[in-house]
Write a protein that holds these residues in place. Structure first.
Motif, mmCIF file in Angstrom:
data_model
loop_
_atom_site.group_PDB
_atom_site.id
_atom_site.type_symbol
_atom_site.label_atom_id
_atom_site.label_comp_id
_atom_site.label_asym_id
_atom_site.label_seq_id
_atom_site.Cartn_x
_atom_site.Cartn_y
_atom_site.Cartn_z
ATOM 1 N N TRP A 106 0.832 -1.205 0.000
ATOM 2 C CA TRP A 106 0.000 0.000 0.000
ATOM 3 C C TRP A 106 0.865 1.253 0.000
ATOM 4 C CZ3 TRP A 106 -4.476 2.211 -0.829
ATOM 5 C CH2 TRP A 106 -4.804 3.404 -0.183
ATOM 6 N N PHE A 107 1.903 1.279 0.837
ATOM 7 C CA PHE A 107 2.779 2.445 0.917
ATOM 8 C C PHE A 107 3.670 2.567 -0.316
ATOM 9 C CE2 PHE A 107 1.728 1.491 5.338
ATOM 10 C CZ PHE A 107 1.286 2.726 5.762
ATOM 11 N N ALA A 108 3.973 1.439 -0.948
ATOM 12 C CA ALA A 108 4.752 1.494 -2.186
ATOM 13 C C ALA A 108 3.941 2.076 -3.336
ATOM 14 C CB ALA A 108 5.231 0.087 -2.552
ATOM 15 N N LEU A 109 2.650 1.773 -3.379
ATOM 16 C CA LEU A 109 1.806 2.138 -4.518
ATOM 17 C C LEU A 109 1.061 3.453 -4.352
ATOM 18 C CD1 LEU A 109 0.186 -1.371 -5.127
ATOM 19 C CD2 LEU A 109 2.107 -0.377 -6.374
ATOM 20 N N LEU A 110 0.915 3.928 -3.112
ATOM 21 C CA LEU A 110 0.085 5.097 -2.849
ATOM 22 C C LEU A 110 0.634 6.331 -3.569
ATOM 23 C CD1 LEU A 110 -2.324 6.292 -1.328
ATOM 24 C CD2 LEU A 110 -0.797 6.659 0.629
ATOM 25 N N ASN A 111 -0.221 6.956 -4.375
ATOM 26 C CA ASN A 111 0.160 8.123 -5.168
ATOM 27 C C ASN A 111 0.041 9.386 -4.312
ATOM 28 O OD1 ASN A 111 0.597 10.100 -7.047
ATOM 29 N ND2 ASN A 111 -0.941 9.381 -8.500
ATOM 30 N N ARG A 112 1.188 9.982 -3.992
ATOM 31 C CA ARG A 112 1.192 11.180 -3.151
ATOM 32 C C ARG A 112 1.394 12.463 -3.955
ATOM 33 N NH1 ARG A 112 3.495 7.063 -0.136
ATOM 34 N NH2 ARG A 112 2.777 6.840 2.024
ATOM 35 N N SER A 113 1.026 12.429 -5.216
ATOM 36 C CA SER A 113 1.130 13.626 -6.062
ATOM 37 C C SER A 113 0.022 14.604 -5.677
ATOM 38 C CB SER A 113 1.033 13.230 -7.537
ATOM 39 O OG SER A 113 -0.205 12.636 -7.812
ATOM 40 N N PRO A 114 0.027 15.848 -6.249
ATOM 41 C CA PRO A 114 -0.970 16.858 -5.865
ATOM 42 C C PRO A 114 -2.391 16.311 -5.877
ATOM 43 C CG PRO A 114 0.687 17.851 -7.260
ATOM 44 C CD PRO A 114 1.004 16.384 -7.221
ATOM 45 N N GLY A 115 -3.133 16.693 -4.860
ATOM 46 C CA GLY A 115 -4.484 16.178 -4.673
ATOM 47 C C GLY A 115 -4.569 15.210 -3.520
ATOM 48 N N TYR A 116 -3.429 14.565 -3.193
ATOM 49 C CA TYR A 116 -3.381 13.648 -2.043
ATOM 50 C C TYR A 116 -3.098 14.432 -0.771
ATOM 51 C CZ TYR A 116 -1.299 10.492 1.351
ATOM 52 O OH TYR A 116 -0.995 9.835 2.511
ATOM 53 N N ARG A 117 -3.795 14.083 0.328
ATOM 54 C CA ARG A 117 -3.568 14.753 1.614
ATOM 55 C C ARG A 117 -3.210 13.796 2.744
ATOM 56 N NH1 ARG A 117 -7.363 17.751 -1.094
ATOM 57 N NH2 ARG A 117 -9.023 16.295 -0.527
ATOM 58 N N SER A 118 -3.880 12.660 2.838
ATOM 59 C CA SER A 118 -3.575 11.755 3.951
ATOM 60 C C SER A 118 -4.119 10.365 3.661
ATOM 61 C CB SER A 118 -4.177 12.281 5.257
ATOM 62 O OG SER A 118 -5.597 12.182 5.239
ATOM 63 N N THR A 119 -3.657 9.407 4.459
ATOM 64 C CA THR A 119 -4.171 8.044 4.385
ATOM 65 C C THR A 119 -4.450 7.526 5.786
ATOM 66 O OG1 THR A 119 -3.729 5.760 3.671
ATOM 67 C CG2 THR A 119 -1.828 7.072 4.354
ATOM 68 N N ARG A 120 -5.454 6.701 5.890
ATOM 69 C CA ARG A 120 -5.725 5.923 7.092
ATOM 70 C C ARG A 120 -5.721 4.466 6.662
ATOM 71 N NH1 ARG A 120 -10.796 9.652 9.278
ATOM 72 N NH2 ARG A 120 -9.523 11.467 9.862
ATOM 73 N N ASN A 121 -5.010 3.634 7.377
ATOM 74 C CA ASN A 121 -4.837 2.264 6.919
ATOM 75 C C ASN A 121 -4.446 1.375 8.091
ATOM 76 O OD1 ASN A 121 -1.641 2.169 6.881
ATOM 77 N ND2 ASN A 121 -2.275 4.122 5.977
ATOM 78 N N GLY A 122 -4.554 0.100 7.902
ATOM 79 C CA GLY A 122 -4.159 -0.838 8.935
ATOM 80 C C GLY A 122 -4.209 -2.266 8.454
ATOM 81 N N ALA A 123 -3.490 -3.120 9.191
ATOM 82 C CA ALA A 123 -3.509 -4.563 8.950
ATOM 83 C C ALA A 123 -3.523 -5.220 10.325
ATOM 84 C CB ALA A 123 -2.282 -4.998 8.159
ATOM 85 N N PHE A 136 -8.000 0.400 4.091
ATOM 86 C CA PHE A 136 -7.296 1.407 3.289
ATOM 87 C C PHE A 136 -8.250 2.552 2.968
ATOM 88 C CE2 PHE A 136 -5.764 -2.850 2.049
ATOM 89 C CZ PHE A 136 -4.456 -2.769 2.497
ATOM 90 N N SER A 137 -7.858 3.774 3.317
ATOM 91 C CA SER A 137 -8.678 4.951 3.020
ATOM 92 C C SER A 137 -7.755 6.123 2.725
ATOM 93 C CB SER A 137 -9.578 5.279 4.218
ATOM 94 O OG SER A 137 -10.406 6.394 3.936
ATOM 95 N N VAL A 138 -8.218 7.043 1.880
ATOM 96 C CA VAL A 138 -7.427 8.218 1.514
ATOM 97 C C VAL A 138 -8.284 9.472 1.574
ATOM 98 C CG1 VAL A 138 -5.788 7.000 0.031
ATOM 99 C CG2 VAL A 138 -7.904 7.874 -0.945
ATOM 100 N N ASP A 139 -7.620 10.581 1.856
ATOM 101 C CA ASP A 139 -8.212 11.910 1.673
ATOM 102 C C ASP A 139 -7.497 12.496 0.463
ATOM 103 O OD1 ASP A 139 -9.265 14.436 1.792
ATOM 104 O OD2 ASP A 139 -8.229 15.025 3.627
ATOM 105 N N SER A 140 -8.165 12.493 -0.663
ATOM 106 C CA SER A 140 -7.515 12.864 -1.923
ATOM 107 C C SER A 140 -8.552 13.340 -2.922
ATOM 108 C CB SER A 140 -6.763 11.654 -2.501
ATOM 109 O OG SER A 140 -6.219 11.944 -3.768
ATOM 110 N N ASP A 141 -8.134 14.266 -3.769
ATOM 111 C CA ASP A 141 -8.976 14.720 -4.877
ATOM 112 C C ASP A 141 -8.744 13.908 -6.141
ATOM 113 O OD1 ASP A 141 -10.015 16.765 -3.292
ATOM 114 O OD2 ASP A 141 -8.412 18.158 -3.860
ATOM 115 N N GLN A 142 -7.813 12.971 -6.087
ATOM 116 C CA GLN A 142 -7.480 12.195 -7.273
ATOM 117 C C GLN A 142 -8.599 11.223 -7.634
ATOM 118 O OE1 GLN A 142 -4.074 10.503 -5.419
ATOM 119 N NE2 GLN A 142 -2.619 11.861 -6.416
ATOM 120 N N PRO A 143 -8.816 10.989 -8.915
ATOM 121 C CA PRO A 143 -9.770 9.948 -9.319
ATOM 122 C C PRO A 143 -9.313 8.586 -8.816
ATOM 123 C CG PRO A 143 -9.141 11.338 -11.186
ATOM 124 C CD PRO A 143 -8.211 11.678 -10.072
ATOM 125 N N ASP A 144 -10.247 7.669 -8.651
ATOM 126 C CA ASP A 144 -9.913 6.335 -8.149
ATOM 127 C C ASP A 144 -8.807 5.680 -8.972
ATOM 128 O OD1 ASP A 144 -11.826 6.700 -6.246
ATOM 129 O OD2 ASP A 144 -13.280 5.296 -7.103
#
Length: 221
Positions: A106-123, A136-144
């Motif tokens: 998840w951390f390898a793939l998560l796109n942190r480019s503009p529009g991304y703000r935060s993630t909530r996640n756990g295992a 897995f959850s994100v606060d982001s303006d990016q399309p899915d």
């Protein structure tokens, strides 16, 4: 399984969290052969048919941990500054890793480019249980379609790391830390197609509490 443990397992199931078995049993000699060539002899990475299953097998059969990054050039991992995590364990200055390659992915793939703000996640796994539950959850303006992008997964030696203690003695996260620099054993490219839960990534806002975020993820994506 004790009554409190069974209750927690039922709660995780009520949230509808996706899950996978904690351990992957032997799938024949091909995984042993791949591991010997790649990790032991450094002959280079040769992707198996199912990268996620192989990495979960590796976590079961080798004394290793995993760290995900968008960078491919990390010869050494150094302790990060405090991350702002909501737990004291997760907010230390340390190298962070996990015994779960799916969570690391998840951390390898998560796109942190503009529009991304935060993630909530756990295992999370429950003491005495056989599955690990993921969130897995994100606060982001990016399309899915843009939330995940190719990245890199680092395989680390487990020696020197400390595992987070189970919450209330019952719920185990997959998080480990090492206060010292760590040199990876190997690393490999991963892509969104390797991630088993692309349809289980949900959204939150800063005003949404963690429990509400978990409950909201029960709605279809």
């Amino acid at each position: 399984m004790s009554v409190p443990t069974r209750g927690i397992a039922l709660l995780l199931n009520a949230f509808g969290l996706p899950r996978l078995p904690l351990q992957v049993q032997s799938t024949g000699p091909q995984y042993d052969d791949l591991t010997e060539r790649w990790l032991d002899a450094s002959h280079g990475w040769q992707p198996p048919d199912d990268t996620a299953t192989y990495l979960r097998w590796l976590a079961t059969h080798r004394d290793v941990l995993f760290h995900g990054s968008q960078r491919a050039d990390l010869d050494q991992l150094t302790p990060d500054r405090e991350s702002g995590d909501s737990t004291a364990f997760g907010n230390q200055r340390a190298v962070f890793a996990t015994d779960d390659p799916i969570w690391a992915m998840w951390f390898a793939l998560l796109n942190r480019s503009p529009g991304y703000r935060s993630t909530r996640n756990g295992a999370w796994s429950v003491r005495g249980g056989h599955d690990r539950h993921y969130f897995f959850s994100v606060d982001s303006d990016q399309p899915d379609a843009d939330l995940l992008t190719p990245g890199w997964l680092y395989v680390l030696p487990r020696s020197g790391f400390t595992r987070e203690r189970p919450a209330a003695g019952l719920v185990q996260s997959g998080q480990w830390i090492n206060p010292n620099p760590v040199r990876p054993i190997a690393h490999l490219p991963v892509s969104p197609t390797d991630f088993p839960f692309p349809n289980h990534v949900h959204r939150h806002t800063p005003r949404t509490g963690m429990l509400r975020t978990l409950w909201n993820r029960r709605r279809p994506t």
